[in-house]
Each structure stands twice: as structure tokens, then as C-alpha cells.
Design an enzyme around this catalytic site. Structure first.
Site, short mmCIF file in Angstrom:
data_model
loop_
_atom_site.label_atom_id
_atom_site.label_comp_id
_atom_site.label_asym_id
_atom_site.label_seq_id
_atom_site.Cartn_x
_atom_site.Cartn_y
_atom_site.Cartn_z
N CYS A 135 0.84 -1.19 0.00
CA CYS A 135 0.00 0.00 0.00
C CYS A 135 0.88 1.25 0.00
O CYS A 135 1.33 1.70 1.06
CB CYS A 135 -0.93 0.00 1.21
SG CYS A 135 -1.99 1.46 1.25
N CYS A 138 -0.49 4.16 2.04
CA CYS A 138 -0.37 4.02 3.50
C CYS A 138 1.07 4.23 3.95
O CYS A 138 1.32 4.97 4.89
CB CYS A 138 -0.79 2.62 3.96
SG CYS A 138 -2.21 1.91 3.16
N ASP A 139 1.99 3.56 3.30
CA ASP A 139 3.36 3.48 3.82
C ASP A 139 4.38 4.29 3.03
O ASP A 139 5.48 4.54 3.52
CB ASP A 139 3.81 2.01 3.85
CG ASP A 139 2.91 1.17 4.74
OD1 ASP A 139 2.44 1.69 5.76
OD2 ASP A 139 2.64 0.00 4.40
#
Ligand code: NAP
Length: 305
Positions: A135, A138-139
Site C-alpha cells: 500500500c 499508507c506506507d
């Protein structure tokens, strides 16, 4: 018979639980194989509103879980293994669980999420959350100014590579074929982004590093190999919706995402609703999943009138 059963305890299922409990639907939420969903595997979540300093994915899910339980939702630590629509007593839906129990319900919200595809390498598993992620949104921001690597040739890979190019130093995009599966427009954008280095007809052989990702070894079609030093590896091979249980029982698109109708979360079966990633091939964010859980309950309440 239960008024409402929710399958899945990610942001969609838990938000549905909060709204349903507050609407006196006395919901039961069945956890599924990964309690909390994909979010629990995410490190710092920095794009969920209300957390200006970011929040750990596990903690965010735990807070949603507490909120659902405090509102009155009951969480069942088991997963559905079989579903029969409109075949319970007085035509409720019957769900059988892995622990041998079963429930009948008037309304069912399916929030079973999706699972990212992985290469399947041992080094990929070992370095998960240590620089290996599926992701980028997200990261990715954890790797600002660094070099990262993305694998895949579809729109997800293009989208993630372009997103990462916005703030990293360099993005190496590795794809196993010499042509992208992605849409022309996305592939063109990637090709014209100077920060993205393409490695076509290359396979990822190993993610390198002991404590954290330090590089990726790829093999070219001619048999030669190359090591790309990088701080993160993003698997962007697409997602598979967790909808196998409902195949041939609910209408789905060719990729297995549950179809919903009339701009609502209603599925092809009355009193069955879908929320979150299992019905969303496009947005797939914690915040959109949470919102769709809310919508499913509101649709359920409307449908119950
Ligand atoms: P996808 O189209 O299925 O692409 C997956 C990619 O990963 C393919 O290039 C595939 O290679 C590669 N791949 C799969 N398994 C692999 C493996 N084991 N090893 C190496 N490579 C592997 O999935 P997606 O990119 O998630 O797209 C799914 C749908 O969502 C599409 O309809 C897409 O248009 C849509 N989408 C749209 C956007 C957007 O911004 N418009 C963004 C994301 C997704 P091969 O090509 O060789 O098969």
C-alpha cells in the site's frame, strides 16, 4: 433471528457495527480470518482524518472495535464458511461459521475486504512492514526522499509509482512483461515521469536486507541479474476481493467485486448489502471503507421500512 449480521471487522464492518448498534439493530460482527482487516498490517496511518500526528493501523482498528462494542455491537471471533441466502426460517439468511456455529439473520452486510496479491517470496514475507508493503498510499510517505521499488504492470502499479514519484527520490518499476497491462493514459504518465526508472521483462527474485529492506534483486529476460539498492518494496500486483464465499450467489463483476445497485450498497439479493473493498475496485481507502459501512446501515434501515 438476528436483525443484522456483519461479515468482516475492517473499517467498513466496524463502522457498520457502530451505526447499526446506535440504530438498535443489535448487530453481530463476524471477524473473518484477519480481525481488523488489512489496516492492522499497516504501520503509521497518516491520512485518516482526526489523527494529525498519524495513528498506528492496529490502534486505529482497535479504537473502532472498542467504539462498536461500546455502542452495543457483539463481535464474534470466527469466520463465515458458508452462506445460504433466503433459506433460513421465515426466509432469513443463514451463515455457518468455522467454529461450527451458525446464525440466521434478516439483514446481512458483507464487508469481507480484499487481499493484495504478493509475489510469494520468502524474503517478501520476512520483510513485511520492514520496508515491504502493498500500500503505497499508507506506507509510501515513510520513504520520502529515498529510492523505492514497485512491482506490477497494471493500473495499481502505475498509480502507486506515480504517487511515490511525487515525494521519493527515485522509483524503480519492475514488470515481468515488456508491455503494461495498465490503461494507455496511466502508462504514458509513468513513461513521461523522469523519476520513474522502468525495468521491463524483469522478475523480482529476492528482496534484500536483514532488519529492513536494503535492495531488490531482479532477473532480466536474458538471464542476467541486477541489484537495485532501495529502502522499500511495494507489491502492486492488484487485489483480490474476498468474495469466494458468495460466488454464484451474488452478482459480481468479472474480477469478483460484488455489484451494488442504484448508487446504494444493495446487492442482487434482497436484504444483503456490501461495503468496503469487497465491492470497491477503485478507492480502497480506510476512510472510504468506513464511509461505505455507514451507507450500508442507512440503506439497510431504508430497506427495512
Ligand atoms: P491488474 O490489472 O490485474 O494488474 C496486475 C499486474 O500485476 C499485472 O501487470 C500483472 O502482470 C502483475 N502480476 C500479477 N501477479 C504477478 C506475479 N505473481 N508476479 C509478477 N507480476 C504479477 O490489477 P490492478 O492493477 O490492481 O487493476 C485492477 C483493476 O482496477 C483494473 O481494471 C484497473 O484498471 C483498475 N484500477 C484503476 C486505477 C485507476 O487509477 N484508474 C487504479 C488502480 C486500479 P501481467 O500484466 O503480466 O499479467
Amino acid at each position: 433471528m438476528e436483525k443484522l449480521l456483519i461479515l468482516g471487522s475492517g473499517p467498513a464492518g466496524l463502522t457498520a457495527g457502530i451505526y447499526a448498534a446506535r440504530s438498535d439493530l443489535k448487530p453481530k460482527i463476524a471477524d473473518g480470518p484477519l480481525p481488523g482487516g488489512l489496516l492492522v498490517q499497516t504501520g503509521s496511518v497518516e491520512n485518516f482524518p482526526g489523527f494529525p500526528d498519524g495513528v498506528d493501523g492496529f490502534e486505529l482498528t482497535d479504537r473502532m472495535r472498542c467504539q462498536a462494542e461500546r455502542a452495543g455491537a457483539v463481535i464474534l471471533n470466527t469466520q463465515a464458511v458458508d452462506v445460504c441466502f433466503s433459506c433460513g426460517g421465515t426466509a432469513g439468511h443463514r451463515v455457518n461459521f468455522a467454529d461450527g456455529s451458525s446464525l440466521e439473520c434478516r439483514n446481512l452486510i458483507i464487508a469481507t475486504g480484499s487481499s493484495p496479491r504478493w509475489l510469494g517470496l520468502a524474503s517478501e514475507r520476512r520483510l513485511r512492514n520492514k520496508g515491504v508493503s502493498a500500500c503505497a498510499r499508507c506506507d509510501g510517505p515513510l520513504f520520502r526522499g529515498m529510492t523505492v521499488c514497485v512491482a506490477g504492470g497494471g493500473d495499481t502499479a502505475m498509480d502507486e509509482a506515480l504517487f511515490l514519484a511525487g515525494f521519493t527520490d527515485r522509483v524503480h518499476l519492475v514488470h515481468r512483461r515488456d508491455q503494461f497491462r495498465a490503461s494507455q493514459i496511466m502508462a504514458d504518465r509513468v513513461r513521461s515521469e523522469p523519476k520513474i526508472v522502468l525495468h521491463l521483462s524483469c522478475t523480482v527474485e529476492e528482496i534484500l536486507g536483514t532488519e529492513r529492506v536494503e535492495g531488490v534483486r531482479i532477473r532480466r529476460a536474458d538471464g542476467s541479474s541486477e541489484t537495485i539498492p532501495c529502502a522499500a518494496f511495494f507489491s502492486a500486483l492488484g487485489y483480490d476481493p474476498n468474495t469466494g464465499l458468495f460466488r454464484d450467489r451474488l452478482e459480481m463483476d468479472p474480477s469478483g467485486y460484488i455489484r451494488t445497485f442504484d448508487g446504494t450498497s444493495r446487492t442482487s439479493v434482497p436484504h444483503v448489502y456490501a461495503a468496503g473493498d469487497c465491492a470497491d475496485p477503485v478507492y480502497r481507502q480506510a476512510v472510504t471503507a468506513a464511509a461505505s459501512g455507514c451507507r450500508a446501515v442507512l440503506d439497510c434501515l431504508n430497506g427495512a421500512k
